[in-house]
Scaffold this active site. Sequence first.
Site, short mmCIF file in Angstrom:
data_model
loop_
_atom_site.label_atom_id
_atom_site.label_comp_id
_atom_site.label_asym_id
_atom_site.label_seq_id
_atom_site.Cartn_x
_atom_site.Cartn_y
_atom_site.Cartn_z
N ASP A 15 57.27 38.25 47.27
CA ASP A 15 55.99 37.83 46.66
C ASP A 15 55.91 36.32 46.42
OD1 ASP A 15 55.74 40.66 46.33
OD2 ASP A 15 56.54 40.56 44.30
N GLU A 222 46.46 45.09 46.69
CA GLU A 222 47.20 44.25 45.74
C GLU A 222 47.40 42.87 46.35
OE1 GLU A 222 50.99 46.23 45.12
OE2 GLU A 222 51.60 45.91 47.18
O1 FUB Z 1 57.14 42.96 43.82
C1 FUB Z 1 56.56 44.07 43.17
C2 FUB Z 1 55.24 44.37 43.77
O2 FUB Z 1 55.38 44.70 45.15
C3 FUB Z 1 54.25 43.24 43.75
O3 FUB Z 1 53.72 42.95 42.51
C4 FUB Z 1 53.30 43.76 44.77
O4 FUB Z 1 52.34 42.85 45.21
C5 FUB Z 1 54.24 44.20 45.86
O5 FUB Z 1 54.66 43.13 46.66
#
Ligand code: FUB
Length: 323
Positions: A15, A222
Site C-alpha cells: 500500500d 478500496e
Molecule cells: O493492507 C491492508 C489492506 O489491503 C489495505 O488497506 C487495502 O487497500 C488492501 O491493500
Amino acid sequence: MMKKRYLVEHMYTADPAVHVFNGKLFIYPSHDVESGIPENDLGDHFDMRDYHVFSMEDIEGEVTDHGVALDVKDIPWAGRQLWDSDCACKNGKYYLYFPLKDKTDIFRIGVAVSDKPEGLFVPQDAPMKGSYSIDPCVFEDEDGAFYMYFGGLWGGQLQRYRNNKAIECGHEPKDYEPALPSRVVKLNDNMLEFGEEPKEVVILDENGDVLKASDHDRRFFEASWMHKYQGKYYFSYSTGNTHRLCYAVGDNPYGPFTYRGVILTPVVGWTTHHSIVEFKGKWYLFHHDSVPSGGKTWLRSMKVVEMKYDESGNIITIDGSDE
Ligand code: FUB
C-alpha cells in the site's frame, strides 16, 4: 522505459503512499507481517502493528528505511490492524493518517503528527471525529486546501455505512443499484478534523450513468488515490475482487468522475494498491504484489514503475503480470 523495481527486501511492505517532500520521495507503506491468522474475506490476516517510513533521492537510487515511525502500542485508542496510511505536509508539520480498528473492532481513521516527514509521529488521543472505514489518501489542491478520500469494502467495513451513519446490518447494494462509493471530505485548517460531512465520490460510465454495484470490473472497492494532471482530477482505486487498478477523471476534487480505464492489470496476490506521483519530470506508479513471498496475499512487496499518458491524457495500461 524503466523496469519494475521492488524497493525493499528486508521486510514486507504494501500500500505505498508516496509524496515529494523537501525534494525527496517519501514512501508511507503498510508493514506486512506473518500473523498466523487464516485468510478470510474480512482481512483478519492483515494484522499489521507498525509503520516504517522510507525515502529515496532518486527513483533508481538507494531506499533508506527510517525505522519505526508509529507503533500500535503507542496509540491510546488502538484495537488492531494498522492498514494503508498516507501523509500530508502543512506549514512544516507532517500529518500521518492511518486506519485502525478501535477496541470495539470498528475501523476509524487516526492522525499522528511530526516535525519531520520520517517521524516519529505522535498520535492524537482519539480517532478523527466522524471517521470510518479505511484507506485514507490526502490530496493537497493547488489552492492549499486538503481533501481526504477514504473507504473500502468488506474487511474495510464500508458496506456498514450509508449517509455517513452506521446501519444495523452491513450489506452491499443490489446489482442494479449504484455501487458503494469512496468518500471525500475537506480537512479543517488544523488538519486534525473533518471540515464538513464526507461526500460520495460518484463514478459515471461513458453514458453519464452511475456505475452499478454489479459492475465489478469498474466499480470502486478500496485504495483511493487522487492526483492532478493537466488541470484534471484523476481519481484512482482498486476494484478489489476483480483485482484491477482503475481511474476516472473529473473537473474538481469532489467529482463526479467519469470512468476512463485500467492503470494496472491484476498482480500476484489478492490485493492491489497504489499511489501516483510526479518526480523530476516523470510520472511513477508505486504499487505492490506478492511475488517475493511466493504468492502469500498478506505478505506483499512494494515496487515502482514509470507510468505514461497518451496525448489525450489517458493513462497507458501497465501489465501487472509482466514480471
Ligand atoms: O493492507 C491492508 C489492506 O489491503 C489495505 O488497506 C487495502 O487497500 C488492501 O491493500
